[in-house]
Scaffold this motif. Sequence first.
Motif, short mmCIF file in Angstrom:
data_model
loop_
_atom_site.label_atom_id
_atom_site.label_comp_id
_atom_site.label_asym_id
_atom_site.label_seq_id
_atom_site.Cartn_x
_atom_site.Cartn_y
_atom_site.Cartn_z
N GLY A 83 0.71 -1.26 -0.16
CA GLY A 83 0.09 -0.15 -0.02
C GLY A 83 0.77 1.06 0.03
O GLY A 83 0.23 2.39 -0.04
N ALA A 84 2.24 0.97 0.03
CA ALA A 84 2.96 2.25 -0.05
C ALA A 84 3.48 2.58 -1.44
O ALA A 84 3.71 1.69 -1.97
CB ALA A 84 4.28 2.06 1.01
N GLN A 85 3.61 3.89 -1.56
CA GLN A 85 4.23 4.27 -2.95
C GLN A 85 5.77 3.85 -3.03
O GLN A 85 6.68 3.79 -2.11
CB GLN A 85 4.21 5.56 -3.01
N VAL A 86 6.06 3.43 -4.32
CA VAL A 86 7.22 2.93 -4.57
C VAL A 86 8.00 4.19 -5.24
O VAL A 86 7.70 4.61 -6.30
CB VAL A 86 7.39 1.68 -5.30
N LEU A 87 9.03 4.56 -4.59
CA LEU A 87 9.74 5.89 -5.06
C LEU A 87 11.39 5.65 -5.09
O LEU A 87 11.83 4.99 -4.27
CB LEU A 87 9.38 7.11 -3.95
N LYS A 88 11.80 6.12 -6.24
CA LYS A 88 13.41 6.07 -6.38
C LYS A 88 14.01 6.92 -5.23
O LYS A 88 14.99 6.62 -4.72
CB LYS A 88 13.81 6.67 -7.87
N ASP A 89 13.42 8.05 -4.88
CA ASP A 89 14.06 8.92 -3.71
C ASP A 89 12.64 9.25 -2.80
O ASP A 89 11.75 9.86 -3.41
CB ASP A 89 14.60 10.21 -4.58
N ALA A 90 12.91 9.08 -1.71
CA ALA A 90 11.80 9.32 -0.51
C ALA A 90 11.84 10.84 -0.10
O ALA A 90 10.87 11.20 0.72
CB ALA A 90 11.88 8.36 0.44
N ASP A 91 12.72 11.62 -0.41
CA ASP A 91 13.01 12.79 0.15
C ASP A 91 11.76 13.86 0.02
O ASP A 91 11.72 14.54 0.71
CB ASP A 91 14.36 13.62 -0.57
N GLY A 92 11.04 13.67 -1.03
CA GLY A 92 9.89 14.51 -1.17
C GLY A 92 8.86 14.26 -0.22
O GLY A 92 7.86 14.95 -0.03
N TYR A 93 8.96 13.09 0.64
CA TYR A 93 8.04 12.63 1.52
C TYR A 93 8.40 12.45 3.01
O TYR A 93 7.61 12.88 3.93
CB TYR A 93 7.41 11.36 1.11
N TRP A 94 9.74 12.06 2.88
CA TRP A 94 10.25 12.06 4.21
C TRP A 94 11.78 12.41 4.42
O TRP A 94 12.51 12.47 3.24
CB TRP A 94 10.32 10.27 4.81
N SER A 95 12.20 13.03 5.62
CA SER A 95 13.24 13.55 5.67
C SER A 95 14.03 12.80 6.91
O SER A 95 13.59 12.70 7.94
CB SER A 95 13.21 15.23 5.79
N ALA A 96 15.17 12.38 6.59
CA ALA A 96 15.88 11.62 7.52
C ALA A 96 16.40 12.79 8.90
O ALA A 96 16.98 13.76 8.68
CB ALA A 96 17.18 11.06 7.15
N VAL A 97 16.00 12.31 10.26
CA VAL A 97 16.39 13.27 11.21
C VAL A 97 17.18 12.55 11.91
O VAL A 97 17.81 13.23 12.86
CB VAL A 97 15.08 13.53 11.95
N LYS A 98 17.52 11.40 11.99
CA LYS A 98 18.46 10.70 12.71
C LYS A 98 19.00 9.52 11.79
O LYS A 98 18.20 8.49 11.14
CB LYS A 98 17.92 9.99 13.87
N ARG A 99 20.35 9.91 11.55
CA ARG A 99 20.94 8.60 10.50
C ARG A 99 22.13 8.01 11.40
O ARG A 99 22.74 8.65 12.06
CB ARG A 99 21.58 9.36 9.72
N VAL A 100 22.15 6.89 11.25
CA VAL A 100 23.01 5.79 11.81
C VAL A 100 23.99 5.12 11.10
O VAL A 100 23.36 4.65 10.01
CB VAL A 100 22.27 5.04 12.76
N SER A 101 25.08 5.31 11.14
CA SER A 101 26.32 4.64 10.14
C SER A 101 26.19 3.06 10.55
O SER A 101 26.19 3.01 12.07
CB SER A 101 27.51 5.11 10.29
N PRO A 102 26.46 2.34 9.72
CA PRO A 102 26.70 0.81 10.00
C PRO A 102 27.99 0.68 10.76
O PRO A 102 28.72 1.27 10.65
CB PRO A 102 26.83 0.07 8.76
N ARG A 103 27.98 -0.25 11.72
CA ARG A 103 29.11 -0.70 12.48
C ARG A 103 29.70 -1.72 11.57
O ARG A 103 29.36 -2.65 11.16
CB ARG A 103 28.71 -1.16 13.77
N TYR A 104 31.08 -1.30 11.36
CA TYR A 104 31.76 -2.31 10.80
C TYR A 104 32.40 -3.43 11.24
O TYR A 104 32.92 -3.46 12.43
CB TYR A 104 33.16 -1.43 10.27
N PRO A 105 32.00 -4.58 10.83
CA PRO A 105 32.27 -5.82 11.51
C PRO A 105 33.85 -6.05 11.97
O PRO A 105 34.60 -5.93 10.92
CB PRO A 105 31.85 -7.16 10.68
N LEU A 106 34.17 -6.30 13.02
CA LEU A 106 35.58 -6.26 13.29
C LEU A 106 36.27 -7.37 12.66
O LEU A 106 37.40 -7.13 12.08
CB LEU A 106 35.59 -6.82 14.80
N LYS A 107 35.79 -8.61 12.49
CA LYS A 107 36.37 -9.57 11.25
C LYS A 107 36.72 -8.97 10.07
O LYS A 107 37.47 -9.32 9.41
CB LYS A 107 35.59 -10.85 11.50
N GLN A 108 35.76 -8.19 9.59
CA GLN A 108 35.90 -7.66 8.05
C GLN A 108 36.99 -6.75 8.21
O GLN A 108 37.80 -6.42 7.04
CB GLN A 108 34.73 -7.22 7.63
#
Length: 151
Positions: free
Chosen positions: A39-64
């Motif tokens: 039921g959600a719109q499929v968009l290439k870019d969601a910026d017109g609908y949603w704006s990130a207010v909290k971005r979290v960077s992935p934790r680099y796995p130690l083994k990698q």
Amino acid sequence: MKSTFLLGSLVALAMAGCASTTKQADTMLMTEAELHNSGAQVLKDADGYWSAVKRVSPRYPLKQVQNGVSGCVELEYRIGSDGKMDGYRVVKAFPGDVFVDAVVDAMKQTRWQPTAENTAREPVVTTIQLDLRLEGYDTSGYRENCGANNM
């Protein structure tokens, strides 16, 4: 005997906690059809609908890190009306799935707020590629599989 029971109880509680975390992750994993028919719109870019207010960077796995592995994960995901990711599917992952958990965990913590054009808080489905790259290592496989434009 009493300490054995206590230790056994603690182990059981710890295992129950792990199981519930795994269950939660599994319920968010969706097929392409489930995402696109949600039921959600499929968009290439969601910026017109949603704006990130909290971005979290992935934790680099130690083994990698120790092995000098670089890679990427492309996710198609749904931003629900509460501004949280509530479903996803892995479109591409290189190498294999070694970075998928880190990327999914980061996206689960990311938060969005609706833009002025999205006062109804309409959910959307969109795509993102997150890259995890180490400097000074052979990145030929990374360039070929994740895109040379990410260098």
